[in-house]
Scaffold this active site. Structure first.
Site, PDB file in Angstrom:
ATOM      1  N   ARG A   1       0.974  -1.295  -0.198  1.00  0.00           N
ATOM      2  CA  ARG A   1       0.081  -0.046  -0.149  1.00  0.00           C
ATOM      3  C   ARG A   1       0.435   1.182   0.125  1.00  0.00           C
ATOM      4  O   ARG A   1       0.822   1.754  -0.733  1.00  0.00           O
ATOM      5  CB  ARG A   1      -0.869  -0.163   1.151  1.00  0.00           C
TER       6      ARG A   1
ATOM      7  N   TYR B   1      -6.233   9.777   0.487  1.00  0.00           N
ATOM      8  CA  TYR B   1      -6.444   8.288   0.289  1.00  0.00           C
ATOM      9  C   TYR B   1      -7.240   7.992   0.737  1.00  0.00           C
ATOM     10  O   TYR B   1      -7.430   8.249   2.390  1.00  0.00           O
ATOM     11  CB  TYR B   1      -4.831   7.461   0.125  1.00  0.00           C
TER      12      TYR B   1
ATOM     13  N   PHE C   1       3.502   2.747   6.501  1.00  0.00           N
ATOM     14  CA  PHE C   1       3.845   3.970   5.603  1.00  0.00           C
ATOM     15  C   PHE C   1       3.303   5.230   6.285  1.00  0.00           C
ATOM     16  O   PHE C   1       3.820   6.347   6.272  1.00  0.00           O
ATOM     17  CB  PHE C   1       3.238   3.780   3.719  1.00  0.00           C
ATOM     18  N   ASP C   2       2.197   5.196   6.792  1.00  0.00           N
ATOM     19  CA  ASP C   2       0.596   5.942   7.488  1.00  0.00           C
ATOM     20  C   ASP C   2       2.086   6.424   8.296  1.00  0.00           C
ATOM     21  O   ASP C   2       1.915   8.037   8.437  1.00  0.00           O
ATOM     22  CB  ASP C   2      -0.452   5.352   6.828  1.00  0.00           C
ATOM     23  N   THR C   3       2.337   5.216   9.135  1.00  0.00           N
ATOM     24  CA  THR C   3       2.774   6.277  10.267  1.00  0.00           C
ATOM     25  C   THR C   3       4.180   6.658  10.537  1.00  0.00           C
ATOM     26  O   THR C   3       4.375   7.820  10.624  1.00  0.00           O
ATOM     27  CB  THR C   3       2.797   4.449  11.094  1.00  0.00           C
TER      28      THR C   3
END
Length: 409
Positions: free
Chosen positions: A91, A109, A201-203
């Site tokens: 992702r 997103y 990735f988000d973190t």
């Protein structure tokens, strides 16, 4: 959340705008069944409720079913829908590729299951379009959020975010909610430093943004868990823990160019106020007084507790030293709004200087008292010490304010 000041330019929209203002990326892997209803629903919502030109990008993560064909059919059917195909899963990899290739000034997103109520989309991106904020996240952990999901996922989510707060000093509330947005200029500085290509990735992106002094806007959301979610919770949790370890080491060793990142994408310092009364002085005085009262009570309790065993002067030294260190730490955080370790050593040196002055005042007062009366009562000793501490408190406020005011992280 965090900000160094200095507003960013708002996104220019109007008759001269060319292309989409917002690009919503939907990363997918083997979602041939849910993709069509999701994109049609999102497209209808944006067409009706979003006041600016938009684009929807379907980022296909190397699907092995008919997902890519469905995506291409949607692109041919709905205006503003684009397809990006990747030959590798992940992702984070999909988001990085789609955001890097987009020409929209605001990037977002969301997950394909649309667990988050779309009514939160405009509140999510509006602060980015206006220039007020740099990133925006949906949060399921705010008091006003409404969430429907199982106990297992609820416990794991809250435990993960608590772990982030303790291990990486994260100040955002929900790292994992699949509902986020970022300004393209900010993404250009952050994405090259984000190493994870999966769920962490988000973190990683949010931690870097926080350390760069960017403002993260949080939007409480209504969120309904997808019972058909294919996320492997155990594998994802282990990958997140490995990501936290890697990122934590990079932060501790200085491997990340945070100074350069802050200079590139961070906000400039606030301009000094021209007013004659220094900014925040009344509030600082109130908070300093509250800390001072607590410190004085702690000082007196320590003095009384150790006076019999140590004698007046040693008890005074011990009580004053302990409360001086605690007083400096409390005033950094509560009175002057300074968090983190930056300049902490200098501030404690200033606090110890104030301690030395306070020691001189209180010890001198005790010496004078005992010279006048060889055996004063405890009540008289305490009265003299309170008076001396009041004078020391004034000096402490002046010294700490000179050293700390307007030097926030």
């Amino acid at each position: 959340m965090t900000a160094l000041g200095g507003p960013r330019a708002a996104v220019q929209v109007g008759p001269t705008t060319i292309g989409a203002v917002l690009d919503v990326v939907i990363p997918v892997y083997n979602e041939e069944t849910d993709l069509g209803p999701c994109v049609r629903r999102l497209h209808a919502h944006l067409s009706e409720h979003f006041p600016y030109p938009f684009q929807i990008t379907i980022a296909d993560n190397a699907s092995v079913d008919g997902t890519l064909g469905v995506a291409e059919a949607l692109a041919g059917e709905l205006p503003g829908v684009e397809v990006l195909h990747l030959d590798a899963k992940g992702r984070g990899r999909a988001l990085s590729a789609a955001w890097s290739a987009s020409s929209a000034p605001v990037l977002a997103y969301m997950d394909v299951d649309l667990s988050t109520d779309l009514a939160a989309l405009l509140p999510l991106v509006a602060p980015l379009i206006s220039g007020h904020s740099d990133l925006a996240i949906g949060t399921r952990l705010a008091r006003t959020s409404r969430v429907v999901r199982g106990t297992k996922r609820e416990v794991i989510s809250r435990a993960y975010n608590l772990l982030l707060r303790g291990a990486l000093a994260a100040r955002f509330s929900d790292a994992q909610c699949g509902f986020k947005a970022i300004r393209a200029d900010v993404a250009g500085g952050l994405l090259p430093l984000v190493k994870d290509t999966g769920w962490f990735f988000d973190t990683e992106l949010l931690v870097l943004a926080q350390r760069a002094g960017l403002r993260i806007h949080e939007v409480p959301v209504d969120w309904v868990d997808d019972p058909d979610s294919r996320v492997d919770i155990v594998a994802t949790a282990l990958a997140d823990l490995r990501g936290m370890g890697r990122l934590g080491r990079a932060l501790l060793t200085g491997a990340l160019p945070l100074t350069e990142l802050r200079a590139q994408v961070g906000r400039g310092p606030l301009a000094a106020s021209p007013a004659q009364v220094p900014v925040g002085l009344p509030r600082q005085l109130v908070r300093f007084a509250a800390v001072g009262v607590a410190s004085t009570l702690a000082y007196l309790l320590l003095f009384v507790a150790t006076r019999g065993a140590l004698g007046a002067q040693p008890a005074n030294l011990l009580a004053l030293l302990v409360t001086a260190v605690a007083n400096t730490a409390a005033n950094r955080r509560l009175t002057f709004g300074i968090s983190g370790r930056r300049h902490a050593g200098r501030h404690h040196v200033q606090g110890l200087l104030a301690f030395a002055l306070g020691l001189a005042l209180t010890s001198g007062s005790l010496a004078v008292l005992h010279a006048v009366d060889a055996a004063p009562t405890r009540l008289v000793e305490l009265a003299v010490l309170v008076a001396a501490n009041l004078a020391a408190t004034v000096l402490r406020f002046v010294l700490l304010r000179l050293g700390m005011h307007h030097r926030r992280n």
